[in-house]
Structure formats: structure tokens, C-alpha cells
Write a protein that holds these residues in place. Sequence first.
Motif, mmCIF file in Angstrom:
data_model
loop_
_atom_site.group_PDB
_atom_site.id
_atom_site.type_symbol
_atom_site.label_atom_id
_atom_site.label_comp_id
_atom_site.label_asym_id
_atom_site.label_seq_id
_atom_site.Cartn_x
_atom_site.Cartn_y
_atom_site.Cartn_z
ATOM 1 N N GLY A 112 0.953 -17.234 -76.848
ATOM 2 C CA GLY A 112 1.701 -18.478 -76.168
ATOM 3 C C GLY A 112 0.607 -18.715 -74.687
ATOM 4 O O GLY A 112 0.121 -17.893 -74.437
ATOM 5 N N ARG A 113 0.909 -19.833 -74.403
ATOM 6 C CA ARG A 113 0.342 -20.443 -73.157
ATOM 7 C C ARG A 113 1.125 -21.190 -72.195
ATOM 8 O O ARG A 113 1.961 -21.794 -72.729
ATOM 9 C CB ARG A 113 -0.918 -21.229 -73.469
ATOM 10 C CG ARG A 113 -1.896 -21.637 -72.501
ATOM 11 C CD ARG A 113 -3.111 -22.342 -72.886
ATOM 12 N NE ARG A 113 -4.266 -21.763 -73.437
ATOM 13 C CZ ARG A 113 -5.212 -21.425 -73.123
ATOM 14 N NH1 ARG A 113 -5.472 -21.901 -71.762
ATOM 15 N NH2 ARG A 113 -6.108 -20.460 -73.462
ATOM 16 N N VAL A 114 1.180 -20.991 -70.931
ATOM 17 C CA VAL A 114 2.074 -21.796 -70.088
ATOM 18 C C VAL A 114 1.101 -22.695 -69.261
ATOM 19 O O VAL A 114 0.119 -22.274 -68.891
ATOM 20 C CB VAL A 114 2.740 -20.769 -69.005
ATOM 21 C CG1 VAL A 114 3.552 -21.465 -68.054
ATOM 22 C CG2 VAL A 114 3.935 -19.762 -69.745
ATOM 23 N N ILE A 115 1.224 -23.932 -69.262
ATOM 24 C CA ILE A 115 0.631 -24.849 -68.651
ATOM 25 C C ILE A 115 1.413 -25.462 -67.347
ATOM 26 O O ILE A 115 2.300 -26.095 -67.559
ATOM 27 C CB ILE A 115 0.144 -25.951 -69.657
ATOM 28 C CG1 ILE A 115 -0.645 -25.501 -70.682
ATOM 29 C CG2 ILE A 115 -0.906 -26.896 -68.734
ATOM 30 C CD1 ILE A 115 -1.073 -26.428 -71.687
ATOM 31 N N PHE A 116 1.039 -25.324 -66.137
ATOM 32 C CA PHE A 116 1.584 -25.663 -65.059
ATOM 33 C C PHE A 116 1.351 -27.302 -64.829
ATOM 34 O O PHE A 116 0.488 -27.819 -65.517
ATOM 35 C CB PHE A 116 1.263 -25.158 -63.788
ATOM 36 C CG PHE A 116 1.826 -23.436 -63.845
ATOM 37 C CD1 PHE A 116 3.025 -23.514 -62.792
ATOM 38 C CD2 PHE A 116 0.977 -22.836 -64.471
ATOM 39 C CE1 PHE A 116 3.353 -22.213 -62.841
ATOM 40 C CE2 PHE A 116 1.568 -21.407 -64.318
ATOM 41 C CZ PHE A 116 2.645 -21.163 -63.432
ATOM 42 N N PRO A 117 2.505 -27.926 -64.169
ATOM 43 C CA PRO A 117 2.128 -29.582 -64.219
ATOM 44 C C PRO A 117 0.969 -30.040 -63.151
ATOM 45 O O PRO A 117 0.629 -29.326 -62.464
ATOM 46 C CB PRO A 117 3.541 -29.984 -63.722
ATOM 47 C CG PRO A 117 4.123 -28.653 -63.137
ATOM 48 C CD PRO A 117 3.388 -27.496 -63.657
ATOM 49 N N GLU A 118 0.473 -31.078 -63.641
ATOM 50 C CA GLU A 118 -0.309 -31.981 -62.827
ATOM 51 C C GLU A 118 0.172 -31.887 -61.262
ATOM 52 O O GLU A 118 1.263 -32.049 -61.077
ATOM 53 C CB GLU A 118 -0.773 -33.052 -63.135
ATOM 54 C CG GLU A 118 -1.281 -33.346 -64.391
ATOM 55 C CD GLU A 118 -1.885 -34.679 -64.792
ATOM 56 O OE1 GLU A 118 -1.290 -35.547 -64.339
ATOM 57 O OE2 GLU A 118 -2.421 -34.706 -65.834
ATOM 58 N N VAL A 134 -2.277 -20.308 -67.990
ATOM 59 C CA VAL A 134 -1.800 -18.991 -68.073
ATOM 60 C C VAL A 134 -1.314 -18.512 -69.263
ATOM 61 O O VAL A 134 -0.706 -19.253 -69.961
ATOM 62 C CB VAL A 134 -0.421 -18.618 -67.037
ATOM 63 C CG1 VAL A 134 -0.319 -17.136 -66.847
ATOM 64 C CG2 VAL A 134 -1.042 -19.120 -65.345
ATOM 65 N N TRP A 135 -2.017 -17.371 -69.644
ATOM 66 C CA TRP A 135 -1.732 -16.727 -70.872
ATOM 67 C C TRP A 135 -1.915 -15.299 -70.995
ATOM 68 O O TRP A 135 -2.488 -14.722 -70.109
ATOM 69 C CB TRP A 135 -2.865 -17.130 -71.978
ATOM 70 C CG TRP A 135 -4.356 -16.752 -71.570
ATOM 71 C CD1 TRP A 135 -4.800 -15.840 -72.372
ATOM 72 C CD2 TRP A 135 -5.189 -17.569 -70.944
ATOM 73 N NE1 TRP A 135 -6.181 -15.779 -71.883
ATOM 74 C CE2 TRP A 135 -6.296 -16.876 -71.097
ATOM 75 C CE3 TRP A 135 -5.124 -18.885 -70.279
ATOM 76 C CZ2 TRP A 135 -7.531 -17.162 -70.110
ATOM 77 C CZ3 TRP A 135 -6.056 -19.327 -69.650
ATOM 78 C CH2 TRP A 135 -7.343 -18.516 -69.647
ATOM 79 N N ILE A 136 -1.346 -14.442 -72.126
ATOM 80 C CA ILE A 136 -1.223 -12.987 -72.241
ATOM 81 C C ILE A 136 -2.700 -12.884 -73.069
ATOM 82 O O ILE A 136 -2.512 -13.395 -74.281
ATOM 83 C CB ILE A 136 -0.072 -12.552 -72.763
ATOM 84 C CG1 ILE A 136 1.134 -13.003 -72.165
ATOM 85 C CG2 ILE A 136 -0.103 -11.161 -73.235
ATOM 86 C CD1 ILE A 136 2.368 -12.553 -72.674
ATOM 87 N N TYR A 137 -3.152 -11.743 -72.799
ATOM 88 C CA TYR A 137 -4.196 -11.262 -73.399
ATOM 89 C C TYR A 137 -3.827 -10.574 -74.831
ATOM 90 O O TYR A 137 -2.811 -9.708 -74.642
ATOM 91 C CB TYR A 137 -5.406 -10.420 -72.789
ATOM 92 C CG TYR A 137 -6.143 -10.945 -71.612
ATOM 93 C CD1 TYR A 137 -7.228 -12.005 -71.887
ATOM 94 C CD2 TYR A 137 -5.918 -11.012 -70.039
ATOM 95 C CE1 TYR A 137 -7.986 -12.643 -71.193
ATOM 96 C CE2 TYR A 137 -6.681 -11.600 -69.348
ATOM 97 C CZ TYR A 137 -7.699 -12.220 -69.748
ATOM 98 O OH TYR A 137 -8.557 -13.077 -68.905
ATOM 99 N N SER A 138 -4.454 -10.531 -75.666
ATOM 100 C CA SER A 138 -4.366 -9.821 -76.950
ATOM 101 C C SER A 138 -4.811 -8.402 -76.665
ATOM 102 O O SER A 138 -5.643 -8.130 -75.660
ATOM 103 C CB SER A 138 -5.238 -10.532 -78.061
ATOM 104 O OG SER A 138 -6.635 -10.252 -78.166
#
Length: 129
Positions: A1-7, A41-45
Motif C-alpha cells: 500500500g501507499r499513502v498519498i498526501f493531498p496537494e 509514503v509506502w512500506i518497503y518489502s
Amino acid sequence: GRVIFPEGFESKKRAQCHEYCELLGLGHQSFGACEKRRLHVWIYSLEDQLQILENALRAEQNATVSSWQNNIALGSDEEMEHSGFLLRSAVVSDQDITSFGRDKWTIVEDKTRPGHLSRFDARVGSPVT
């Protein structure tokens, strides 16, 4: 998963988030320009984490070897000891083996040379492997 913060996320807050991501071991990158910039932002494998660790250990080893090679030209044992590259006359107070098979020595300061351990990244009584 990936979290994308707003503009429109302020650059200072984005910078803080990058710092927190580093501390937490998360992947992070900003994309876009100006007010359209967004932080991802993401979690590395596990595989990626192990590769990052391996790269960091290799870089540390290379830096240590390079530093040693650059400073070994200092010459005498006294000069090398003064620069923190050679430890002479420490007293071994205990010797053991670590759980992963390396020798572990506990050193104490030689009373005839007070202060000589202070040049090294070692505390009196601490184990050295």
C-alpha cells in the motif's frame, strides 16, 4: 500500500514527514511541482529492507576501509594511536565469545597511561568485538 498526501501540503510539513519516514524506515518521495506537489509514503518489502541494510553495511565498511587506508600513512604507532586508529596497551579484563561466534574482549584502561582510551570510541569496561 501507499499513502498519498493531498496537494497543497506545506513544504515544511512535507519535509518533516520525510524526516519521520526516514526514522521509521518508510519509503517516501514527493512528486509534482509547486502547489501540486504531493508526498507519497509506502512500506518497503522485506526484500527491499534487506537490500537497503546490505547497501548501508557495505557503504560503512567501504568508508571504514578508506579511512584506514588514508590514515595508515600516518606512520608511527604513536601517531596512529593519537589519531584513534591503533589501540596499544589496553588491559583485557575479560574474554568471551559472542552468540554469533566472534571474540569479545572487555578492556580496561592501562593505569600507567591514564586517558589513552579517551581517543577511541570505546568506554572503559565495555566489550569490544
